[in-house]
Scaffold this motif. Structure first.
Motif, PDB file in Angstrom:
ATOM      1  N   GLN A   1       0.830  -1.203   0.000  1.00  0.00           N
ATOM      2  CA  GLN A   1       0.000   0.000   0.000  1.00  0.00           C
ATOM      3  C   GLN A   1       0.872   1.263   0.000  1.00  0.00           C
ATOM      4  OE1 GLN A   1      -3.318  -0.065  -0.344  1.00  0.00           O
ATOM      5  NE2 GLN A   1      -3.404   2.166  -0.411  1.00  0.00           N
ATOM      6  N   GLU A   2       1.944   1.268   0.783  1.00  0.00           N
ATOM      7  CA  GLU A   2       2.849   2.427   0.814  1.00  0.00           C
ATOM      8  C   GLU A   2       3.562   2.610  -0.527  1.00  0.00           C
ATOM      9  OE1 GLU A   2       4.496   2.929   5.273  1.00  0.00           O
ATOM     10  OE2 GLU A   2       4.726   0.906   4.426  1.00  0.00           O
ATOM     11  N   ILE A   3       3.937   1.501  -1.146  1.00  0.00           N
ATOM     12  CA  ILE A   3       4.579   1.583  -2.464  1.00  0.00           C
ATOM     13  C   ILE A   3       3.605   2.166  -3.477  1.00  0.00           C
ATOM     14  CG2 ILE A   3       5.468   0.213  -4.403  1.00  0.00           C
ATOM     15  CD1 ILE A   3       6.681  -1.706  -2.294  1.00  0.00           C
ATOM     16  N   LEU A   4       2.355   1.703  -3.478  1.00  0.00           N
ATOM     17  CA  LEU A   4       1.361   2.200  -4.429  1.00  0.00           C
ATOM     18  C   LEU A   4       1.081   3.687  -4.216  1.00  0.00           C
ATOM     19  CD1 LEU A   4      -1.152  -0.788  -4.465  1.00  0.00           C
ATOM     20  CD2 LEU A   4       0.619  -0.243  -6.159  1.00  0.00           C
ATOM     21  N   GLU A   5       0.991   4.107  -2.966  1.00  0.00           N
ATOM     22  CA  GLU A   5       0.764   5.525  -2.677  1.00  0.00           C
ATOM     23  C   GLU A   5       1.943   6.372  -3.129  1.00  0.00           C
ATOM     24  OE1 GLU A   5      -0.361   5.685   1.449  1.00  0.00           O
ATOM     25  OE2 GLU A   5      -2.250   4.641   1.043  1.00  0.00           O
ATOM     26  N   HIS A   6       3.155   5.846  -2.938  1.00  0.00           N
ATOM     27  CA  HIS A   6       4.351   6.556  -3.402  1.00  0.00           C
ATOM     28  C   HIS A   6       4.326   6.694  -4.927  1.00  0.00           C
ATOM     29  CE1 HIS A   6       8.515   7.901  -3.600  1.00  0.00           C
ATOM     30  NE2 HIS A   6       8.678   7.037  -4.580  1.00  0.00           N
ATOM     31  N   ILE A   7       4.009   5.614  -5.614  1.00  0.00           N
ATOM     32  CA  ILE A   7       3.942   5.643  -7.079  1.00  0.00           C
ATOM     33  C   ILE A   7       2.929   6.676  -7.541  1.00  0.00           C
ATOM     34  CG2 ILE A   7       3.220   4.327  -9.122  1.00  0.00           C
ATOM     35  CD1 ILE A   7       4.442   1.834  -7.701  1.00  0.00           C
ATOM     36  N   LEU A   8       1.766   6.677  -6.917  1.00  0.00           N
ATOM     37  CA  LEU A   8       0.716   7.619  -7.297  1.00  0.00           C
ATOM     38  C   LEU A   8       1.179   9.068  -7.087  1.00  0.00           C
ATOM     39  CD1 LEU A   8      -2.109   7.375  -8.426  1.00  0.00           C
ATOM     40  CD2 LEU A   8      -2.988   7.477  -6.114  1.00  0.00           C
ATOM     41  N   ASN A   9       1.825   9.328  -5.972  1.00  0.00           N
ATOM     42  CA  ASN A   9       2.331  10.685  -5.710  1.00  0.00           C
ATOM     43  C   ASN A   9       3.390  11.106  -6.722  1.00  0.00           C
ATOM     44  OD1 ASN A   9       0.689  11.250  -3.478  1.00  0.00           O
ATOM     45  ND2 ASN A   9       2.094  10.198  -2.093  1.00  0.00           N
ATOM     46  N   VAL A  10       4.274  10.185  -7.082  1.00  0.00           N
ATOM     47  CA  VAL A  10       5.321  10.488  -8.065  1.00  0.00           C
ATOM     48  C   VAL A  10       4.700  10.815  -9.414  1.00  0.00           C
ATOM     49  CG1 VAL A  10       7.208   9.456  -9.411  1.00  0.00           C
ATOM     50  CG2 VAL A  10       7.159   9.187  -6.931  1.00  0.00           C
ATOM     51  N   VAL A  11       3.770   9.991  -9.851  1.00  0.00           N
ATOM     52  CA  VAL A  11       3.129  10.205 -11.151  1.00  0.00           C
ATOM     53  C   VAL A  11       2.361  11.524 -11.164  1.00  0.00           C
ATOM     54  CG1 VAL A  11       1.353   9.326 -12.726  1.00  0.00           C
ATOM     55  CG2 VAL A  11       3.053   7.767 -11.764  1.00  0.00           C
ATOM     56  N   MET A  12       1.701  11.842 -10.068  1.00  0.00           N
ATOM     57  CA  MET A  12       0.906  13.070 -10.025  1.00  0.00           C
ATOM     58  C   MET A  12       1.771  14.331  -9.989  1.00  0.00           C
ATOM     59  SD  MET A  12      -2.362  12.015  -7.726  1.00  0.00           S
ATOM     60  CE  MET A  12      -3.112  13.624  -7.896  1.00  0.00           C
ATOM     61  N   ARG A  13       3.043  14.198  -9.639  1.00  0.00           N
ATOM     62  CA  ARG A  13       3.938  15.362  -9.643  1.00  0.00           C
ATOM     63  C   ARG A  13       4.457  15.701 -11.041  1.00  0.00           C
ATOM     64  NH1 ARG A  13       6.046  13.302  -4.587  1.00  0.00           N
ATOM     65  NH2 ARG A  13       7.700  12.287  -5.750  1.00  0.00           N
ATOM     66  N   ILE A  14       4.227  14.834 -12.020  1.00  0.00           N
ATOM     67  CA  ILE A  14       4.672  15.105 -13.385  1.00  0.00           C
ATOM     68  C   ILE A  14       3.703  16.117 -13.982  1.00  0.00           C
ATOM     69  CG2 ILE A  14       5.113  14.134 -15.664  1.00  0.00           C
ATOM     70  CD1 ILE A  14       5.709  11.448 -14.252  1.00  0.00           C
ATOM     71  N   SER A  15       4.164  17.355 -14.096  1.00  0.00           N
ATOM     72  CA  SER A  15       3.272  18.471 -14.442  1.00  0.00           C
ATOM     73  C   SER A  15       2.591  18.298 -15.787  1.00  0.00           C
ATOM     74  CB  SER A  15       4.045  19.785 -14.411  1.00  0.00           C
ATOM     75  OG  SER A  15       5.081  19.753 -15.368  1.00  0.00           O
ATOM     76  N   TRP A  16       3.273  17.793 -16.777  1.00  0.00           N
ATOM     77  CA  TRP A  16       2.685  17.677 -18.107  1.00  0.00           C
ATOM     78  C   TRP A  16       1.755  16.470 -18.223  1.00  0.00           C
ATOM     79  CZ3 TRP A  16       4.233  13.061 -20.050  1.00  0.00           C
ATOM     80  CH2 TRP A  16       5.457  12.547 -19.600  1.00  0.00           C
TER      81      TRP A  16
END
Length: 180
Positions: free
Chosen positions: A79-94
């Motif tokens: 669950q922590e890995i998935l949340e981290h992945i989601l946060n990383v992807v959402m930081r990609i501005s474009w």
């Protein structure tokens, strides 16, 4: 206001209607009648701008992958890995035009996606998308086909609708573990 511009990037349109990016350096002058005119250079920087954007995208992708890979080596829950992945992807501005995203996994039923983590999904989406059968709506289609599906708006493939739904798009990227 300052009487000059230096390396100002602006999108222009030619007399024939072609759009291009230009860098403008110019100085304002006044003639003997008091009329303002500009002396300067307009340089077409369309290719350079496109190259910069490609480099930024590649850098963003490589940075995101490095961050995702690094957390996969830590002793943390799935669950922590998935949340981290989601946060990383959402930081990609474009990539993240709307600040909404979710990750689905296949669990007990091999033909159903289970919403495991999400950011900013409206309540109706949380209610209707907790479980998504393969082939249903855009996410289920991507899971069934194994292909990336992109939609830039609500279209006929978007089966999950509710009142006051805002027009939005989807990037659905199915990932498979080795061996299927």
């Amino acid at each position: 206001e300052q009487g000059y511009v230096k390396d100002e990037e602006i999108e222009l349109i030619t007399l024939k209607g072609r759009r291009f990016w230009a860098s403008i350096t110019a100085v304002a002058h006044r003639n003997e009648k008091g009329e303002t005119f500009f002396d300067g250079v307009i340089e077409d920087i369309s290719e350079m701008k496109l190259s910069r954007e490609r480099l930024k995208r590649n850098y963003d992708i490589q940075s995101a992958l490095a961050s995702i890979m690094s957390v996969s080596f830590e002793k943390v829950s799935l669950q922590e890995i998935l949340e981290h992945i989601l946060n990383v992807v959402m930081r990609i501005s474009w990539l993240s035009l709307e600040s909404r995203a979710g990750i689905f996994l296949v669990e007990d039923n091999p033909r159903v996606l289970v919403l495991k983590t999400q950011k900013n999904f409206p309540a109706p989406v949380l209610a209707t998308c907790k479980l998504v059968p393969f082939g249903k709506c855009i996410c289920g289609e991507a899971a069934q086909s194994g292909e990336i599906i992109f939609s830039d708006r609500i279209d006929a493939r978007h089966e999950t609708v509710y009142s006051n739904i805002s027009n939005h798009g989807h990037y659905c990227v199915p990932l498979k573990l080795t061996g299927g």
